[in-house]
Write a protein that holds these residues in place. Sequence first.
Motif, mmCIF file in Angstrom:
data_model
loop_
_atom_site.group_PDB
_atom_site.id
_atom_site.type_symbol
_atom_site.label_atom_id
_atom_site.label_comp_id
_atom_site.label_asym_id
_atom_site.label_seq_id
_atom_site.Cartn_x
_atom_site.Cartn_y
_atom_site.Cartn_z
ATOM 1 N N LEU A 1 16.065 27.522 29.875
ATOM 2 C CA LEU A 1 16.289 28.792 30.592
ATOM 3 C C LEU A 1 17.664 28.912 31.017
ATOM 4 C CD1 LEU A 1 13.264 28.780 33.089
ATOM 5 C CD2 LEU A 1 13.761 30.544 31.583
ATOM 6 N N THR A 2 18.472 27.871 31.072
ATOM 7 C CA THR A 2 19.874 27.818 31.157
ATOM 8 C C THR A 2 20.665 28.617 30.140
ATOM 9 O OG1 THR A 2 20.471 25.872 30.256
ATOM 10 C CG2 THR A 2 19.764 25.673 32.675
ATOM 11 N N ALA A 3 20.009 28.564 28.886
ATOM 12 C CA ALA A 3 20.640 29.530 27.872
ATOM 13 C C ALA A 3 20.400 31.035 28.222
ATOM 14 C CB ALA A 3 20.071 28.973 26.729
ATOM 15 N N GLU A 4 19.559 31.546 29.025
ATOM 16 C CA GLU A 4 19.330 32.836 29.327
ATOM 17 C C GLU A 4 20.577 33.801 29.575
ATOM 18 O OE1 GLU A 4 16.862 35.541 28.764
ATOM 19 O OE2 GLU A 4 15.842 33.554 29.142
ATOM 20 N N ARG A 5 20.680 34.857 28.987
ATOM 21 C CA ARG A 5 21.973 35.678 29.192
ATOM 22 C C ARG A 5 21.952 36.123 30.843
ATOM 23 N NH1 ARG A 5 21.091 39.495 24.264
ATOM 24 N NH2 ARG A 5 21.350 38.020 22.564
ATOM 25 N N ALA A 6 23.247 36.373 31.296
ATOM 26 C CA ALA A 6 23.194 37.104 32.548
ATOM 27 C C ALA A 6 22.719 38.307 32.712
ATOM 28 C CB ALA A 6 24.670 37.147 33.048
ATOM 29 N N GLU A 7 21.747 38.546 33.658
ATOM 30 C CA GLU A 7 21.043 39.834 33.990
ATOM 31 C C GLU A 7 22.020 40.958 34.001
ATOM 32 O OE1 GLU A 7 18.168 39.901 37.012
ATOM 33 O OE2 GLU A 7 17.504 37.767 36.784
ATOM 34 N N ARG A 8 21.647 42.134 33.600
ATOM 35 C CA ARG A 8 22.411 43.426 33.523
ATOM 36 C C ARG A 8 22.685 43.651 35.053
ATOM 37 N NH1 ARG A 8 17.842 46.046 30.791
ATOM 38 N NH2 ARG A 8 17.811 45.150 28.628
ATOM 39 N N ASN A 9 24.024 44.105 35.275
ATOM 40 C CA ASN A 9 24.618 44.560 36.536
ATOM 41 C C ASN A 9 24.476 43.543 37.615
ATOM 42 O OD1 ASN A 9 24.635 47.358 35.624
ATOM 43 N ND2 ASN A 9 22.540 47.608 36.066
ATOM 44 N N ILE A 10 24.640 42.199 37.273
ATOM 45 C CA ILE A 10 24.587 41.005 37.885
ATOM 46 C C ILE A 10 26.136 41.276 38.823
ATOM 47 C CG2 ILE A 10 25.728 39.366 36.483
ATOM 48 C CD1 ILE A 10 23.616 37.500 37.712
ATOM 49 N N MET A 11 27.165 41.795 38.324
ATOM 50 C CA MET A 11 28.191 41.721 38.904
ATOM 51 C C MET A 11 28.452 42.870 39.879
ATOM 52 S SD MET A 11 29.895 39.017 38.015
ATOM 53 C CE MET A 11 31.304 39.234 38.712
ATOM 54 N N GLN A 12 27.359 43.736 39.846
ATOM 55 C CA GLN A 12 27.346 44.910 40.870
ATOM 56 C C GLN A 12 26.644 44.650 42.171
ATOM 57 O OE1 GLN A 12 27.370 45.771 37.539
ATOM 58 N NE2 GLN A 12 29.410 46.281 37.825
ATOM 59 N N ARG A 13 25.846 43.430 41.988
ATOM 60 C CA ARG A 13 25.235 42.987 42.968
ATOM 61 C C ARG A 13 26.100 42.265 44.245
ATOM 62 N NH1 ARG A 13 20.356 39.615 40.133
ATOM 63 N NH2 ARG A 13 19.820 41.398 38.439
ATOM 64 N N PRO A 14 25.819 42.480 45.346
ATOM 65 C CA PRO A 14 26.460 41.887 46.472
ATOM 66 C C PRO A 14 26.509 40.268 46.652
ATOM 67 C CG PRO A 14 24.699 43.003 47.734
ATOM 68 C CD PRO A 14 24.703 43.258 46.063
ATOM 69 N N PRO A 15 27.353 39.603 46.935
ATOM 70 C CA PRO A 15 27.280 37.912 46.933
ATOM 71 C C PRO A 15 26.184 37.623 48.004
ATOM 72 C CG PRO A 15 29.346 38.828 47.938
ATOM 73 C CD PRO A 15 28.633 40.057 47.085
ATOM 74 N N ARG A 16 25.520 36.383 47.884
ATOM 75 C CA ARG A 16 24.566 36.002 48.657
ATOM 76 C C ARG A 16 25.563 35.446 49.806
ATOM 77 N NH1 ARG A 16 19.253 34.134 46.242
ATOM 78 N NH2 ARG A 16 19.841 35.082 43.985
ATOM 79 N N PRO A 17 24.961 35.701 51.183
ATOM 80 C CA PRO A 17 25.829 35.187 52.074
ATOM 81 C C PRO A 17 25.821 33.448 51.936
ATOM 82 C CG PRO A 17 23.892 36.448 52.997
ATOM 83 C CD PRO A 17 23.785 36.529 51.495
#
Length: 191
Positions: A48-64
């Motif tokens: 599962l660690t070889a899974e590609r990053a999800e689309r638009n992951i960089m547009q999501r706000p960071p977790r507190p």
Amino acid sequence: FICYILIGNSAEIWTILLAPLFSLPVPLLPLQILWINLITDSLPGLALTAERAERNIMQRPPRPPDQGIFADGLGLRVLWIGLFFAGLTLGTQAFAIHFKHMHWQTMVFTILCLGQLFLALAMRSEKLSFFRLGAWSNPLLLFVVAGSFIVQMALIYNPFLNTIFKTQPLTFRELAFCLVISSLVFFAAGN
């Protein structure tokens, strides 16, 4: 990965803890638990660690930074899917014992192993389903799941491995039953 590991391990723990409460015998042997943790839990988790990053992951706000690991519903998801998975396993155990299936422990072991593989396929993304991601977008995971399935079948049908893992060959109907029941984990955990 974290969600996958927590659900899989909680299902094992619930199965072992709840069996005596339902007057069921110990569902797994120590070597079978070790097998589940080393092969059908760890290897798909690593894939599962070889899974590609999800689309638009960089547009999501960071977790507190003070947000706990079980925030955003993860704790509830781990609890309900883990209990559902354990319920399928214990239900199979009770069913098999009631109908005098001599292979009940192998059935329980098989459902936990195959359920972990189905769980890995379902846990590839927080937002997208396995089908929306495409089956071949993580070939390593497919290879690991297929390989783990083949080795699990060897544990069930190879006489030498039967002796080591205290398994018994399942009939076609018993194996089909285990496949159907364990596949329900995929649908419960899918997005």
